[in-house]
Design an enzyme around this catalytic site. Structure first.
Site, mmCIF file in Angstrom:
data_model
loop_
_atom_site.group_PDB
_atom_site.id
_atom_site.type_symbol
_atom_site.label_atom_id
_atom_site.label_comp_id
_atom_site.label_asym_id
_atom_site.label_seq_id
_atom_site.Cartn_x
_atom_site.Cartn_y
_atom_site.Cartn_z
ATOM 1 N N LYS A 11 -109.633 66.205 1.676
ATOM 2 C CA LYS A 11 -109.251 66.831 2.941
ATOM 3 C C LYS A 11 -110.025 66.194 4.108
ATOM 4 O O LYS A 11 -110.975 65.422 3.876
ATOM 5 C CB LYS A 11 -109.528 68.334 2.834
ATOM 6 C CG LYS A 11 -108.694 69.019 1.738
ATOM 7 C CD LYS A 11 -109.042 70.488 1.622
ATOM 8 C CE LYS A 11 -108.169 71.190 0.591
ATOM 9 N NZ LYS A 11 -108.486 72.630 0.472
ATOM 10 N N TYR A 51 -98.327 73.559 1.580
ATOM 11 C CA TYR A 51 -98.938 74.877 1.362
ATOM 12 C C TYR A 51 -97.919 76.010 1.519
ATOM 13 O O TYR A 51 -98.301 77.144 1.850
ATOM 14 C CB TYR A 51 -100.108 75.067 2.331
ATOM 15 C CG TYR A 51 -101.383 74.360 1.914
ATOM 16 C CD1 TYR A 51 -101.942 74.568 0.644
ATOM 17 C CD2 TYR A 51 -102.057 73.513 2.789
ATOM 18 C CE1 TYR A 51 -103.122 73.935 0.266
ATOM 19 C CE2 TYR A 51 -103.245 72.878 2.408
ATOM 20 C CZ TYR A 51 -103.765 73.099 1.148
ATOM 21 O OH TYR A 51 -104.942 72.485 0.766
ATOM 22 N N ASN A 114 -113.561 73.015 1.989
ATOM 23 C CA ASN A 114 -113.891 72.805 0.572
ATOM 24 C C ASN A 114 -113.528 71.416 0.044
ATOM 25 O O ASN A 114 -113.368 71.209 -1.167
ATOM 26 C CB ASN A 114 -113.319 73.939 -0.293
ATOM 27 C CG ASN A 114 -111.806 73.966 -0.316
ATOM 28 O OD1 ASN A 114 -111.159 73.123 0.312
ATOM 29 N ND2 ASN A 114 -111.239 74.908 -1.045
ATOM 30 N N HIS A 117 -108.353 68.955 -2.612
ATOM 31 C CA HIS A 117 -107.227 69.703 -3.161
ATOM 32 C C HIS A 117 -106.880 69.134 -4.533
ATOM 33 O O HIS A 117 -106.965 67.930 -4.743
ATOM 34 C CB HIS A 117 -106.004 69.548 -2.239
ATOM 35 C CG HIS A 117 -104.724 69.956 -2.905
ATOM 36 N ND1 HIS A 117 -104.318 71.266 -2.984
ATOM 37 C CD2 HIS A 117 -103.785 69.230 -3.586
ATOM 38 C CE1 HIS A 117 -103.184 71.331 -3.666
ATOM 39 N NE2 HIS A 117 -102.841 70.105 -4.037
ATOM 40 N N GLU A 128 -95.771 67.951 -5.573
ATOM 41 C CA GLU A 128 -96.696 67.415 -4.574
ATOM 42 C C GLU A 128 -96.678 65.881 -4.571
ATOM 43 O O GLU A 128 -96.739 65.250 -3.514
ATOM 44 C CB GLU A 128 -98.108 67.954 -4.835
ATOM 45 C CG GLU A 128 -98.210 69.444 -4.505
ATOM 46 C CD GLU A 128 -99.513 70.091 -4.960
ATOM 47 O OE1 GLU A 128 -100.415 69.381 -5.461
ATOM 48 O OE2 GLU A 128 -99.640 71.329 -4.796
HETATM 49 P P1 DAT Z 1 -107.040 75.773 -4.171
HETATM 50 O O1 DAT Z 1 -107.264 74.781 -3.060
HETATM 51 O O2 DAT Z 1 -108.283 75.960 -4.982
HETATM 52 O O3 DAT Z 1 -105.815 75.482 -5.002
HETATM 53 P P2 DAT Z 1 -105.450 77.826 -2.876
HETATM 54 O O4 DAT Z 1 -104.270 76.998 -3.225
HETATM 55 O O5 DAT Z 1 -105.418 79.269 -3.246
HETATM 56 O O6 DAT Z 1 -106.793 77.202 -3.486
HETATM 57 O O7 DAT Z 1 -105.710 77.762 -1.306
HETATM 58 C C1 DAT Z 1 -105.518 76.548 -0.618
HETATM 59 C C2 DAT Z 1 -106.637 76.381 0.374
HETATM 60 O O8 DAT Z 1 -106.603 77.454 1.308
HETATM 61 C C3 DAT Z 1 -108.028 76.437 -0.237
HETATM 62 O O9 DAT Z 1 -108.440 75.206 -0.781
HETATM 63 C C4 DAT Z 1 -108.844 76.857 0.940
HETATM 64 C C5 DAT Z 1 -107.931 77.793 1.688
HETATM 65 N N1 DAT Z 1 -108.183 79.177 1.305
HETATM 66 C C6 DAT Z 1 -107.871 79.775 0.127
HETATM 67 N N2 DAT Z 1 -108.262 81.037 0.096
HETATM 68 C C7 DAT Z 1 -108.844 81.269 1.297
HETATM 69 C C8 DAT Z 1 -109.463 82.398 1.901
HETATM 70 N N3 DAT Z 1 -109.558 83.573 1.257
HETATM 71 N N4 DAT Z 1 -109.969 82.261 3.150
HETATM 72 C C9 DAT Z 1 -109.877 81.093 3.811
HETATM 73 N N5 DAT Z 1 -109.295 79.981 3.307
HETATM 74 C C10 DAT Z 1 -108.806 80.076 2.062
HETATM 75 MG MG MG Z 2 -103.846 75.480 -4.466
#
Ligand code: DAT
Ligand code: MG
Length: 150
Positions: A11, A51, A114, A117, A128
């Protein structure tokens, strides 16, 4: 030989922090095979598609703005159980819950920064890969595989 593929993306924060090489290195050293790699400045529309499953989440607008803040580096890796193992290597979504030794556990603190991805299923990985690499990716055989797989 395993042909499972996953989409891993560094990212904008990870790119600016110079962690692209670190992410690549971990997947290379683990033994996964690199099939595609590129830096791209994504559009809002592209990220909203990527997303799409999260569009109703309260953090969605912030997530898209963060992902628009700079270039990302997308890659396609192949290998046995690479989707699940890739997620393990990335660590938990919230870096504070990520084990040391994972990418997020070693390099991140906040969930909104974080670093990386990784696809969460074989099905989403293929979607994707099609979204981020519409031109397709490489495929090749490696003599190295005989040192990695039984
Ligand atoms: P991942 O990236 O581990 O697959 P995800 O698909 O649930 O997680 O979410 C995509 C991204 O969105 C994640 O990397 C960071 C952000 N995100 C997820 N949960 C969040 C939250 N509770 N608050 C803020 N950002 C969040
Ligand atoms: Mg995800």
């Amino acid at each position: 030989m395993a042909s499972e593929r996953t989409y891993i993306m560094v990212k904008p924060d990870g790119v600016e922090r110079g962690l692209v090489g670190e992410v690549i290195s971990r997947f290379e050293k683990r033994g996964f095979k690199l099939l595609g790699l590129k830096a791209v400045q994504p559009t809002r529309q592209h990220l909203e598609q990527h997303y799409g499953d999260l569009k109703d989440k309260p953090f969605f607008p912030k997530l898209v703005d963060y992902m628009l803040s700079g270039p990302v580096v997308g890659m396609v890796w192949a290998g046995l159980s690479v989707v699940k193992t890739g997620r393990v290597m990335l660590g938990a979504t919230n870096p504070l819950a990520s084990a040391p030794g994972t990418i997020r556990g070693d390099y991140a603190i906040d969930v909104g920064k974080n670093i990386c991805h990784g696809s969460d299923s074989v099905d989403s990985a293929e979607k994707e890969i099609a979204l981020w690499f519409p031109e397709g990716v490489c495929n090749y055989t490696r003599s190295l595989d005989k040192l990695i797989y039984e």
